[in-house]
Design a protein around this motif. Structure first.
Motif, PDB file in Angstrom:
ATOM      1  N   ALA A  32       0.839  -1.195   0.000  1.00  0.00           N
ATOM      2  CA  ALA A  32       0.000   0.000   0.000  1.00  0.00           C
ATOM      3  C   ALA A  32       0.871   1.240   0.000  1.00  0.00           C
ATOM      4  CB  ALA A  32      -0.895   0.014   1.235  1.00  0.00           C
ATOM      5  N   ALA A  33       0.291   2.321  -0.485  1.00  0.00           N
ATOM      6  CA  ALA A  33       0.981   3.608  -0.394  1.00  0.00           C
ATOM      7  C   ALA A  33       0.962   4.043   1.074  1.00  0.00           C
ATOM      8  CB  ALA A  33       0.269   4.655  -1.260  1.00  0.00           C
ATOM      9  N   ARG A  34       2.035   4.728   1.482  1.00  0.00           N
ATOM     10  CA  ARG A  34       2.168   5.171   2.881  1.00  0.00           C
ATOM     11  C   ARG A  34       0.913   5.917   3.363  1.00  0.00           C
ATOM     12  NH1 ARG A  34       7.132   5.699   5.588  1.00  0.00           N
ATOM     13  NH2 ARG A  34       8.144   5.086   3.651  1.00  0.00           N
ATOM     14  N   ASP A  35       0.353   6.791   2.494  1.00  0.00           N
ATOM     15  CA  ASP A  35      -0.802   7.617   2.872  1.00  0.00           C
ATOM     16  C   ASP A  35      -2.063   6.797   3.126  1.00  0.00           C
ATOM     17  OD1 ASP A  35       0.822   9.756   2.595  1.00  0.00           O
ATOM     18  OD2 ASP A  35      -0.009  10.441   0.667  1.00  0.00           O
ATOM     19  N   ASP A  36      -2.124   5.591   2.547  1.00  0.00           N
ATOM     20  CA  ASP A  36      -3.332   4.782   2.702  1.00  0.00           C
ATOM     21  C   ASP A  36      -3.325   3.944   3.988  1.00  0.00           C
ATOM     22  OD1 ASP A  36      -4.505   5.685   0.387  1.00  0.00           O
ATOM     23  OD2 ASP A  36      -3.576   4.147  -0.871  1.00  0.00           O
ATOM     24  N   VAL A  37      -2.160   3.825   4.616  1.00  0.00           N
ATOM     25  CA  VAL A  37      -2.051   2.921   5.771  1.00  0.00           C
ATOM     26  C   VAL A  37      -3.012   3.281   6.917  1.00  0.00           C
ATOM     27  CG1 VAL A  37      -0.479   2.065   7.575  1.00  0.00           C
ATOM     28  CG2 VAL A  37       0.257   2.098   5.176  1.00  0.00           C
ATOM     29  N   PRO A  38      -3.167   4.584   7.266  1.00  0.00           N
ATOM     30  CA  PRO A  38      -4.097   4.912   8.356  1.00  0.00           C
ATOM     31  C   PRO A  38      -5.536   4.449   8.086  1.00  0.00           C
ATOM     32  CG  PRO A  38      -2.703   6.790   7.853  1.00  0.00           C
ATOM     33  CD  PRO A  38      -2.448   5.769   6.772  1.00  0.00           C
ATOM     34  N   ALA A  39      -5.949   4.399   6.822  1.00  0.00           N
ATOM     35  CA  ALA A  39      -7.302   3.936   6.490  1.00  0.00           C
ATOM     36  C   ALA A  39      -7.368   2.411   6.459  1.00  0.00           C
ATOM     37  CB  ALA A  39      -7.719   4.501   5.136  1.00  0.00           C
ATOM     38  N   LEU A  40      -6.223   1.777   6.248  1.00  0.00           N
ATOM     39  CA  LEU A  40      -6.210   0.311   6.127  1.00  0.00           C
ATOM     40  C   LEU A  40      -6.200  -0.385   7.495  1.00  0.00           C
ATOM     41  CD1 LEU A  40      -3.743   0.001   3.144  1.00  0.00           C
ATOM     42  CD2 LEU A  40      -6.053  -0.971   3.215  1.00  0.00           C
ATOM     43  N   LEU A  41      -5.468   0.179   8.441  1.00  0.00           N
ATOM     44  CA  LEU A  41      -5.311  -0.506   9.729  1.00  0.00           C
ATOM     45  C   LEU A  41      -6.641  -0.754  10.462  1.00  0.00           C
ATOM     46  CD1 LEU A  41      -1.912   0.872  11.098  1.00  0.00           C
ATOM     47  CD2 LEU A  41      -2.382  -1.202   9.766  1.00  0.00           C
ATOM     48  N   PRO A  42      -7.584   0.207  10.433  1.00  0.00           N
ATOM     49  CA  PRO A  42      -8.866  -0.073  11.120  1.00  0.00           C
ATOM     50  C   PRO A  42      -9.642  -1.234  10.499  1.00  0.00           C
ATOM     51  CG  PRO A  42      -8.623   2.280  10.661  1.00  0.00           C
ATOM     52  CD  PRO A  42      -7.527   1.583   9.915  1.00  0.00           C
ATOM     53  N   LEU A  43      -9.281  -1.629   9.289  1.00  0.00           N
ATOM     54  CA  LEU A  43      -9.952  -2.765   8.649  1.00  0.00           C
ATOM     55  C   LEU A  43      -9.373  -4.099   9.133  1.00  0.00           C
ATOM     56  CD1 LEU A  43     -10.256  -1.406   4.985  1.00  0.00           C
ATOM     57  CD2 LEU A  43     -12.021  -1.487   6.762  1.00  0.00           C
ATOM     58  N   LEU A  44      -8.375  -4.011  10.006  1.00  0.00           N
ATOM     59  CA  LEU A  44      -7.738  -5.228  10.518  1.00  0.00           C
ATOM     60  C   LEU A  44      -7.858  -5.293  12.048  1.00  0.00           C
ATOM     61  CD1 LEU A  44      -4.479  -4.927   8.397  1.00  0.00           C
ATOM     62  CD2 LEU A  44      -6.413  -6.448   7.943  1.00  0.00           C
ATOM     63  N   PRO A  45      -9.072  -5.176  12.592  1.00  0.00           N
ATOM     64  CA  PRO A  45      -9.216  -5.112  14.047  1.00  0.00           C
ATOM     65  C   PRO A  45      -8.802  -6.402  14.749  1.00  0.00           C
ATOM     66  CG  PRO A  45     -11.358  -5.367  13.018  1.00  0.00           C
ATOM     67  CD  PRO A  45     -10.372  -5.163  11.907  1.00  0.00           C
ATOM     68  N   ASP A  46      -8.842  -7.526  14.035  1.00  0.00           N
ATOM     69  CA  ASP A  46      -8.523  -8.812  14.651  1.00  0.00           C
ATOM     70  C   ASP A  46      -7.072  -9.206  14.422  1.00  0.00           C
ATOM     71  OD1 ASP A  46      -8.921  -9.002  11.934  1.00  0.00           O
ATOM     72  OD2 ASP A  46      -9.461 -11.118  12.055  1.00  0.00           O
ATOM     73  N   ALA A  47      -6.275  -8.277  13.865  1.00  0.00           N
ATOM     74  CA  ALA A  47      -4.891  -8.615  13.532  1.00  0.00           C
ATOM     75  C   ALA A  47      -3.948  -8.244  14.674  1.00  0.00           C
ATOM     76  CB  ALA A  47      -4.473  -7.893  12.262  1.00  0.00           C
ATOM     77  N   GLU A  48      -2.889  -9.053  14.807  1.00  0.00           N
ATOM     78  CA  GLU A  48      -1.818  -8.645  15.704  1.00  0.00           C
ATOM     79  C   GLU A  48      -1.104  -7.484  15.031  1.00  0.00           C
ATOM     80  OE1 GLU A  48       0.558 -12.058  16.724  1.00  0.00           O
ATOM     81  OE2 GLU A  48      -1.224 -13.143  17.412  1.00  0.00           O
ATOM     82  N   SER A  49      -0.403  -6.640  15.793  1.00  0.00           N
ATOM     83  CA  SER A  49       0.180  -5.438  15.186  1.00  0.00           C
ATOM     84  C   SER A  49       0.982  -5.824  13.945  1.00  0.00           C
ATOM     85  CB  SER A  49       1.021  -4.678  16.196  1.00  0.00           C
ATOM     86  OG  SER A  49       1.891  -5.572  16.842  1.00  0.00           O
ATOM     87  N   PRO A  50       0.629  -5.253  12.804  1.00  0.00           N
ATOM     88  CA  PRO A  50       1.215  -5.692  11.541  1.00  0.00           C
ATOM     89  C   PRO A  50       2.698  -5.320  11.419  1.00  0.00           C
ATOM     90  CG  PRO A  50      -0.582  -4.116  11.186  1.00  0.00           C
ATOM     91  CD  PRO A  50      -0.332  -4.172  12.639  1.00  0.00           C
ATOM     92  N   THR A  51       3.388  -6.133  10.644  1.00  0.00           N
ATOM     93  CA  THR A  51       4.766  -5.813  10.281  1.00  0.00           C
ATOM     94  C   THR A  51       4.703  -4.899   9.063  1.00  0.00           C
ATOM     95  OG1 THR A  51       5.311  -8.051  10.921  1.00  0.00           O
ATOM     96  CG2 THR A  51       6.983  -6.857   9.670  1.00  0.00           C
ATOM     97  N   VAL A  52       5.403  -3.772   9.110  1.00  0.00           N
ATOM     98  CA  VAL A  52       5.398  -2.831   7.981  1.00  0.00           C
ATOM     99  C   VAL A  52       6.820  -2.731   7.450  1.00  0.00           C
ATOM    100  CG1 VAL A  52       4.822  -0.492   7.228  1.00  0.00           C
ATOM    101  CG2 VAL A  52       3.535  -1.560   9.102  1.00  0.00           C
TER     102      VAL A  52
END
Ligand code: ATP
Ligand code: MG
Length: 299
Positions: free
Chosen positions: A234-254
């Motif tokens: 993903a583009a860096r700017d899109d990450v803040p919108a993407l993370l809330p879509l992963l509520p059941d995920a362990e903190s992602p590796t970026v």
């Protein structure tokens, strides 16, 4: 079969809906067995944990009588027999140790599909056919409804046609059987699935440690079964919108992509990764989405 206290004996269904998934689950926990010629008893090889292959209805009784230590059985069967036994004054007979994630179904009241369903009070004075008289009677009592309970051991869905009852209380998964008999689900009494059942009291000998070991492995397997590794860019700017879509995920590796200002993300998700979720992620800017099953995990 002797009553050894240093081996654990688990009752599972010999054949039927729960038989294969129960064995597969225990196999995934690292258990293996040598089968006897009569194929009723499987002697544990990798661990002193044996299997007894029986009819599902017999499983709670085998645990209560101490013939088996644990059992894999539908919650519907366990609760039915637990209510019936508790009524005799002996206190709760069984404990549900884990829900196992297969054999899902509901115990529903189903009514003729021509009926205008108004709610439970409509059942007053009617006859209800069921194989679960204890659960049904408890529910009727809770609702303050007086109705006739007609106990049938099978083919409950044809009782209205045969004039034995007006409505039924039966297990439903897809609803196809009900529909084929001009019935439809009206209300749910119990959400069921296969469970690991044990006695109400803990073991006070070597079986306690074996049961603990099995439960720890089971928790690992159950957690892993629902886990998927989700990978995307993903583009860096899109990450803040993407993370809330992963509520059941362990903190992602970026990770930073080489020669690009995009990012690569990896997240271990513990909930269902459906097509719909993937499409939402894609709309929010995820590219190259990949879902990878998890084979093993050690926290
Ligand atoms: P047995 O010969 O062991 O007595 P059974 O015919 O009583 O078998 P199955 O039909 O194999 O039992 O069902 C076992 C369990 O599967 C049920 O008790 C219930 O928990 C679960 N189950 C899941 N979906 C359904 C369904 N649609 N109908 C009935 N049971 C279901
Ligand atoms: Mg049965």
């Amino acid at each position: 079969i002797g009553g050894g206290r240093d081996r654990l004996r688990i009752a599972i269904q010999k054949s039927g809906r729960l038989a294969e998934p129960a064995r597969a689950l225990l196999t995934a926990c690292g258990l293996s067995w040598r089968e006897s010629r009569d194929r009723l008893f499987c002697y544990g090889e990798s661990l002193p944990i044996d299997l007894l292959l029986v009819r599902d209805d017999d499983i709670p009784g085998l645990i209560r009588d101490g013939v088996c230590d644990l059992g894999v059985v539908g919650r519907n069967v366990l609760v039915e027999q637990d209510i019936a036994l508790t009524r005799t004054g002996a206190g709760p007979a069984f404990a549900e140790l884990r829900a196992l994630g297969f054999g899902a179904c509901r115990l529903d009241i189903a009514v003729p599909d021509t009926w205008d369903w108004q709610g439970p009070p409509q059942l007053a004075g009617l006859r209800i056919a069921t194989s679960y008289p204890a659960i049904l009677q408890r529910w009727l009592d809770d609702q303050g409804i007086e109705a006739g309970v007609v106990e049938l051991s099978g083919s409950v869905e044809i009782a209205p046609k045969l004039g034995q009852a007006e409505v039924i209380c039966d297990l439903v998964s897809s609803g196809a059987t009900l529909a084929a008999n001009q019935l439809r689900p009206a209300t749910t009494l119990l959400q069921s699935e296969a469970v690991l059942a044990g006695p109400a009291h803990a073991f006070d000998d070597a079986r306690g440690a074996l049961a603990e070991l099995l439960l720890r492995r089971l928790d690992g397997v159950l957690r892993m079964r629902n886990s998927k590794l989700l990978m995307f860019q993903a583009a860096r700017d899109d990450v803040p919108a993407l993370l809330p879509l992963l509520p059941d995920a362990e903190s992602p590796t970026v990770m930073r992509l080489d020669g690009d200002d995009g990012l690569a993300l990896q997240a271990l998700c513990h909930g269902a990764v459906t097509w719909q979720r993937l499409e939402e992620l894609k709309r929010a800017g995820a590219r190259g989405l990949m879902v990878v099953p998890v084979e093993g995990m050690l926290a």
